[in-house]
Design a protein around this motif. Structure first.
Motif, PDB file in Angstrom:
ATOM      1  N   PHE A 141       0.844  -1.177   0.000  1.00 48.66           N
ATOM      2  CA  PHE A 141       0.000   0.000   0.000  1.00 48.66           C
ATOM      3  C   PHE A 141       0.883   1.232   0.000  1.00 48.66           C
ATOM      4  O   PHE A 141       1.874   1.302   0.676  1.00 48.66           O
ATOM      5  N   GLY A 142       0.472   2.233  -0.769  1.00 46.90           N
ATOM      6  CA  GLY A 142       1.270   3.448  -0.858  1.00 46.90           C
ATOM      7  C   GLY A 142       1.624   3.743  -2.292  1.00 46.90           C
ATOM      8  O   GLY A 142       1.162   3.087  -3.213  1.00 46.90           O
ATOM      9  N   ASP A 143       2.466   4.752  -2.506  1.00 47.04           N
ATOM     10  CA  ASP A 143       2.728   5.197  -3.856  1.00 47.04           C
ATOM     11  C   ASP A 143       3.957   4.503  -4.400  1.00 47.04           C
ATOM     12  O   ASP A 143       5.047   5.013  -4.378  1.00 47.04           O
ATOM     13  N   ARG A 144       3.728   3.318  -4.938  1.00 51.07           N
ATOM     14  CA  ARG A 144       4.707   2.531  -5.674  1.00 51.07           C
ATOM     15  C   ARG A 144       6.009   2.353  -4.913  1.00 51.07           C
ATOM     16  O   ARG A 144       7.055   2.861  -5.257  1.00 51.07           O
TER      17      ARG A 144
ATOM     18  N   ILE B  25      -6.210  16.126   7.639  1.00 58.46           N
ATOM     19  CA  ILE B  25      -5.182  15.198   7.203  1.00 58.46           C
ATOM     20  C   ILE B  25      -5.711  14.372   6.030  1.00 58.46           C
ATOM     21  O   ILE B  25      -6.793  13.792   6.107  1.00 58.46           O
ATOM     22  N   ILE B  26      -4.939  14.351   4.948  1.00 54.19           N
ATOM     23  CA  ILE B  26      -5.321  13.627   3.751  1.00 54.19           C
ATOM     24  C   ILE B  26      -4.211  12.663   3.371  1.00 54.19           C
ATOM     25  O   ILE B  26      -3.045  13.051   3.290  1.00 54.19           O
ATOM     26  N   TRP B  27      -4.570  11.408   3.134  1.00 52.91           N
ATOM     27  CA  TRP B  27      -3.662  10.449   2.529  1.00 52.91           C
ATOM     28  C   TRP B  27      -4.097  10.217   1.090  1.00 52.91           C
ATOM     29  O   TRP B  27      -5.296  10.074   0.819  1.00 52.91           O
ATOM     30  N   SER B  28      -3.134  10.178   0.197  1.00 54.37           N
ATOM     31  CA  SER B  28      -3.449   9.972  -1.218  1.00 54.37           C
ATOM     32  C   SER B  28      -2.450   8.997  -1.821  1.00 54.37           C
ATOM     33  O   SER B  28      -1.237   9.116  -1.588  1.00 54.37           O
ATOM     34  N   THR B  29      -2.945   8.049  -2.602  1.00 60.38           N
ATOM     35  CA  THR B  29      -2.041   7.102  -3.248  1.00 60.38           C
ATOM     36  C   THR B  29      -2.704   6.459  -4.457  1.00 60.38           C
ATOM     37  O   THR B  29      -3.928   6.346  -4.531  1.00 60.38           O
ATOM     38  N   ASN B  30      -1.875   6.061  -5.413  1.00 63.91           N
ATOM     39  CA  ASN B  30      -2.302   5.204  -6.515  1.00 63.91           C
ATOM     40  C   ASN B  30      -2.086   3.771  -6.053  1.00 63.91           C
ATOM     41  O   ASN B  30      -0.949   3.349  -5.817  1.00 63.91           O
ATOM     42  N   THR B  31      -3.159   2.998  -5.911  1.00 69.58           N
ATOM     43  CA  THR B  31      -3.042   1.651  -5.350  1.00 69.58           C
ATOM     44  C   THR B  31      -2.546   0.635  -6.371  1.00 69.58           C
ATOM     45  O   THR B  31      -2.108  -0.449  -5.981  1.00 69.58           O
ATOM     46  N   ASP B  32      -2.635   0.964  -7.672  1.00 70.52           N
ATOM     47  CA  ASP B  32      -2.251   0.008  -8.718  1.00 70.52           C
ATOM     48  C   ASP B  32      -2.951  -1.325  -8.475  1.00 70.52           C
ATOM     49  O   ASP B  32      -2.331  -2.379  -8.422  1.00 70.52           O
ATOM     50  N   VAL B  33      -4.248  -1.263  -8.347  1.00 69.32           N
ATOM     51  CA  VAL B  33      -5.215  -2.334  -8.039  1.00 69.32           C
ATOM     52  C   VAL B  33      -5.330  -2.492  -6.516  1.00 69.32           C
ATOM     53  O   VAL B  33      -4.380  -2.869  -5.829  1.00 69.32           O
ATOM     54  N   TYR B  34      -6.500  -2.162  -6.030  1.00 71.74           N
ATOM     55  CA  TYR B  34      -6.797  -2.198  -4.596  1.00 71.74           C
ATOM     56  C   TYR B  34      -7.288  -3.593  -4.229  1.00 71.74           C
ATOM     57  O   TYR B  34      -8.468  -3.910  -4.346  1.00 71.74           O
ATOM     58  N   THR B  35      -6.384  -4.431  -3.786  1.00 65.53           N
ATOM     59  CA  THR B  35      -6.685  -5.814  -3.449  1.00 65.53           C
ATOM     60  C   THR B  35      -7.075  -5.935  -1.981  1.00 65.53           C
ATOM     61  O   THR B  35      -6.890  -5.002  -1.190  1.00 65.53           O
ATOM     62  N   ILE B  36      -7.574  -7.101  -1.617  1.00 64.23           N
ATOM     63  CA  ILE B  36      -7.910  -7.354  -0.214  1.00 64.23           C
ATOM     64  C   ILE B  36      -6.665  -7.251   0.661  1.00 64.23           C
ATOM     65  O   ILE B  36      -6.708  -6.727   1.781  1.00 64.23           O
ATOM     66  N   ASP B  37      -5.517  -7.713   0.152  1.00 66.91           N
ATOM     67  CA  ASP B  37      -4.279  -7.607   0.930  1.00 66.91           C
ATOM     68  C   ASP B  37      -3.919  -6.151   1.193  1.00 66.91           C
ATOM     69  O   ASP B  37      -3.510  -5.785   2.304  1.00 66.91           O
ATOM     70  N   LYS B  38      -4.054  -5.300   0.177  1.00 64.35           N
ATOM     71  CA  LYS B  38      -3.751  -3.879   0.352  1.00 64.35           C
ATOM     72  C   LYS B  38      -4.768  -3.220   1.286  1.00 64.35           C
ATOM     73  O   LYS B  38      -4.427  -2.309   2.049  1.00 64.35           O
TER      74      LYS B  38
ATOM     75  N   ILE C  77      -8.974   9.701   2.800  1.00 65.94           N
ATOM     76  CA  ILE C  77      -8.040   8.803   2.128  1.00 65.94           C
ATOM     77  C   ILE C  77      -8.484   8.710   0.675  1.00 65.94           C
ATOM     78  O   ILE C  77      -9.592   8.251   0.392  1.00 65.94           O
ATOM     79  N   ALA C  78      -7.631   9.154  -0.232  1.00 63.97           N
ATOM     80  CA  ALA C  78      -7.961   9.202  -1.657  1.00 63.97           C
ATOM     81  C   ALA C  78      -7.177   8.123  -2.391  1.00 63.97           C
ATOM     82  O   ALA C  78      -5.952   8.134  -2.384  1.00 63.97           O
ATOM     83  N   LEU C  79      -7.892   7.195  -3.032  1.00 59.53           N
ATOM     84  CA  LEU C  79      -7.268   6.084  -3.740  1.00 59.53           C
ATOM     85  C   LEU C  79      -7.627   6.137  -5.220  1.00 59.53           C
ATOM     86  O   LEU C  79      -8.784   6.368  -5.587  1.00 59.53           O
ATOM     87  N   SER C  80      -6.639   5.907  -6.070  1.00 53.69           N
ATOM     88  CA  SER C  80      -6.890   5.829  -7.507  1.00 53.69           C
ATOM     89  C   SER C  80      -6.416   4.488  -8.054  1.00 53.69           C
ATOM     90  O   SER C  80      -5.707   3.742  -7.376  1.00 53.69           O
ATOM     91  N   GLU C  81      -6.813   4.173  -9.275  1.00 53.51           N
ATOM     92  CA  GLU C  81      -6.512   2.905  -9.945  1.00 53.51           C
ATOM     93  C   GLU C  81      -6.843   1.714  -9.037  1.00 53.51           C
ATOM     94  O   GLU C  81      -6.026   0.846  -8.784  1.00 53.51           O
ATOM     95  N   VAL C  82      -8.072   1.690  -8.551  1.00 54.86           N
ATOM     96  CA  VAL C  82      -8.474   0.614  -7.647  1.00 54.86           C
ATOM     97  C   VAL C  82      -8.833  -0.673  -8.396  1.00 54.86           C
ATOM     98  O   VAL C  82      -8.771  -1.761  -7.826  1.00 54.86           O
ATOM     99  N   LYS C  83      -9.181  -0.562  -9.678  1.00 57.39           N
ATOM    100  CA  LYS C  83      -9.524  -1.747 -10.468  1.00 57.39           C
ATOM    101  C   LYS C  83      -8.351  -2.152 -11.357  1.00 57.39           C
ATOM    102  O   LYS C  83      -7.540  -1.309 -11.755  1.00 57.39           O
ATOM    103  N   PRO C  84      -8.272  -3.440 -11.731  1.00 57.37           N
ATOM    104  CA  PRO C  84      -7.259  -3.850 -12.710  1.00 57.37           C
ATOM    105  C   PRO C  84      -7.600  -3.318 -14.094  1.00 57.37           C
ATOM    106  O   PRO C  84      -8.736  -2.899 -14.359  1.00 57.37           O
ATOM    107  N   LYS C  85      -6.623  -3.335 -14.997  1.00 59.08           N
ATOM    108  CA  LYS C  85      -6.849  -2.824 -16.347  1.00 59.08           C
ATOM    109  C   LYS C  85      -7.918  -3.620 -17.085  1.00 59.08           C
ATOM    110  O   LYS C  85      -8.718  -3.060 -17.826  1.00 59.08           O
TER     111      LYS C  85
END
Length: 254
Positions: free
Chosen positions: A2-5, A46-59, A79-87
């Protein structure tokens, strides 16, 4: 992770934005991934922001563990999440599997094309989601009520590296429009613009025209970009600064 790459946020402030009560000037200032702002009175949004590169159950479980490690004062309001789905998703994204106690969920673009976005909003946060009249592929916006009746516009954006000119123009237009709406503006997200030199506000390579128009939208909106370190590092590729924090006030040293 989890986090930005590869750069995991922690409750001490990685990818953290603290909103001040006083708007500052429009000069570019030195920034860090821990974006900490101080006006005459600290509001502590307080804001957290990240690209999850697919938001899985583990993440998801990693995010919950991260929240559990924070004190109540350290837990983010947003908490702002992007790219939560796979391509190429093979099944529907079940948002109900990702509930976190004490947070509401606002979702965007989960049932149609694109990668999808999520906002976790703490239940004590006073907010209204903002309707976007000019649709953008991946964008969420809301208005939050601060102390003494002041308001802030919060925007989370994911801009695909394959974003076309029309979508780029709409992003620039919305930044200009929403940055004028309230007393304060905070924009976070993955903009995929690795060729911009943010210290000099210039383009260092390809896509000069589109990068220039984006920089002009930031300048026209009197916004400041606060991140000054690479946020993506994969394999042998050159590290890139893709994730941005844009606000309308000057960062103060801690």
């Amino acid at each position: 992770m989890f986090g930005d790459r590869g750069k995991k946020p922690d409750c001490k402030g990685k990818r953290r934005v603290c909103a001040p009560s006083q708007r500052k000037g429009n000069n570019q200032s030195e920034g860090k991934k821990e974006a900490k702002f101080q006006g005459r009175q600290q509001l502590g949004i307080i804001i957290w922001s990240t690209n999850t590169d697919v938001y899985t159950i583990d993440k998801f479980h990693e995010l919950k563990a991260l929240l559990d490690s924070c004190t109540e004062l350290e837990k983010p309001h947003i908490i702002a999440l992007s790219e939560v789905k796979p391509k190429n998703p093979t099944k529907e994204f079940n948002i109900h599997c990702f509930n976190i106690l004490g947070y509401n969920i606002e979702a965007e673009n989960l049932e149609r094309g694109g990668r999808g976005m999520l906002l976790y909003l703490r239940q004590d946060l006073r907010y209204i989601m903002t309707d976007i009249t000019s649709p953008v592929d991946e964008l969420q916006a809301l208005e939050i009520l601060l102390e003494q009746g002041t308001k802030a516009t919060i925007i989370s954006i994911y801009r695909s590296p394959n974003s076309d000119t029309e979508n780029n123009d709409r992003i620039n237009q919305i930044i200009r429009e929403l940055s004028r709406k309230n007393e304060h503006t905070i924009i976070v997200g993955d903009f995929n613009r690795p060729n911009i030199n943010w210290e000099q506000m210039i383009n260092n390579g390809l896509h000069m025209d589109q990068d220039f128009l984006f920089i002009e939208a930031i300048r026209d909106s009197f916004l400041i970009q606060h991140v000054n370190q690479a946020t993506r590092s994969r394999g042998t590729n050159r590290p890139s600064l893709l994730d941005l924090i844009l606000t309308d006030y000057v960062q103060q040293p801690p």
